[in-house]
Scaffold this motif. Structure first.
Motif, mmCIF file in Angstrom:
data_model
loop_
_atom_site.group_PDB
_atom_site.id
_atom_site.type_symbol
_atom_site.label_atom_id
_atom_site.label_comp_id
_atom_site.label_asym_id
_atom_site.label_seq_id
_atom_site.Cartn_x
_atom_site.Cartn_y
_atom_site.Cartn_z
ATOM 1 N N ARG A 58 62.978 19.005 9.553
ATOM 2 C CA ARG A 58 63.301 17.560 9.230
ATOM 3 C C ARG A 58 64.277 17.188 8.086
ATOM 4 O O ARG A 58 65.496 17.251 8.433
ATOM 5 C CB ARG A 58 62.205 16.857 8.549
ATOM 6 N N VAL A 83 49.581 15.283 10.450
ATOM 7 C CA VAL A 83 50.416 14.749 10.357
ATOM 8 C C VAL A 83 50.954 14.347 9.306
ATOM 9 O O VAL A 83 50.007 13.640 8.182
ATOM 10 C CB VAL A 83 49.175 13.275 11.276
ATOM 11 N N TYR A 85 53.112 11.839 6.454
ATOM 12 C CA TYR A 85 54.207 10.773 6.557
ATOM 13 C C TYR A 85 54.990 11.116 5.130
ATOM 14 O O TYR A 85 54.466 11.123 4.169
ATOM 15 C CB TYR A 85 52.742 9.635 6.179
ATOM 16 N N ASN A 89 61.398 7.562 6.038
ATOM 17 C CA ASN A 89 61.361 7.698 7.531
ATOM 18 C C ASN A 89 60.146 7.092 7.824
ATOM 19 O O ASN A 89 58.830 7.933 7.478
ATOM 20 C CB ASN A 89 62.037 8.645 7.936
ATOM 21 N N GLY A 90 60.336 6.140 8.916
ATOM 22 C CA GLY A 90 58.920 5.527 9.542
ATOM 23 C C GLY A 90 58.007 6.534 9.991
ATOM 24 O O GLY A 90 56.559 6.566 10.466
ATOM 25 N N LYS A 91 58.870 7.857 11.100
ATOM 26 C CA LYS A 91 58.712 8.493 12.005
ATOM 27 C C LYS A 91 57.703 9.831 10.841
ATOM 28 O O LYS A 91 57.880 10.528 10.508
ATOM 29 C CB LYS A 91 59.346 8.992 12.771
ATOM 30 N N PRO A 92 56.470 9.863 11.301
ATOM 31 C CA PRO A 92 55.358 11.204 10.673
ATOM 32 C C PRO A 92 55.667 12.368 10.971
ATOM 33 O O PRO A 92 56.586 12.029 12.667
ATOM 34 C CB PRO A 92 54.366 10.321 10.998
ATOM 35 N N ILE A 93 55.555 12.987 10.654
ATOM 36 C CA ILE A 93 55.658 14.124 11.180
ATOM 37 C C ILE A 93 54.646 15.148 11.838
ATOM 38 O O ILE A 93 53.664 15.011 11.113
ATOM 39 C CB ILE A 93 55.940 15.643 10.372
ATOM 40 N N GLN A 101 56.306 17.559 16.677
ATOM 41 C CA GLN A 101 57.233 16.483 16.492
ATOM 42 C C GLN A 101 58.148 15.425 15.412
ATOM 43 O O GLN A 101 57.145 16.169 14.168
ATOM 44 C CB GLN A 101 56.730 15.198 16.961
#
Length: 102
Positions: A58, A83, A85, A89-93, A101
């Motif tokens: 990322r 997961v 966090y 950024n609001g989107k987790p890996i 993702q």
């Protein structure tokens, strides 16, 4: 030996307990603390190198593992799913088996 970069930030997805840092064959791993202390959960081993690899995908402009770990708010993990966090950024890996993702 590698420094434990994610201590106190990894929670077990199975029992909601905290993971503890251990050394296994000169690699830093995190395992479920309830498994380590009481054997009431699965081991749920997570490799620190794998967490750094996911974060590097990322944040490809950041090279220091310490800088990458500073991006992490908290992590939830078990043997099947991780997961991460992140703070900025609001989107987790999300990593599951052979899928990731970002």
């Amino acid at each position: 030996m590698e420094k434990a970069l994610f201590s106190k930030r990894i929670t077990c997805l199975d029992c909601k307990g905290g993971h503890i840092a251990k050394k296994q064959r000169n690699k830093r791993i995190y395992i479920c603390g309830r498994n380590h202390n009481y054997k009431t959960c699965r081991r749920n081993k997570v490799f620190q190198d794998y967490l750094i690899e996911l974060l590097s995908m990322r944040y490809n402009d950041i090279v220091s593992p310490e800088d990458l770990s500073s991006k992490v708010e908290y992590i939830e993990a078990n043997e099947e799913k991780i997961v991460i966090y992140v703070i900025d950024n609001g989107k987790p890996i999300i990593s599951m088996n052979d899928f990731a993702q970002f």
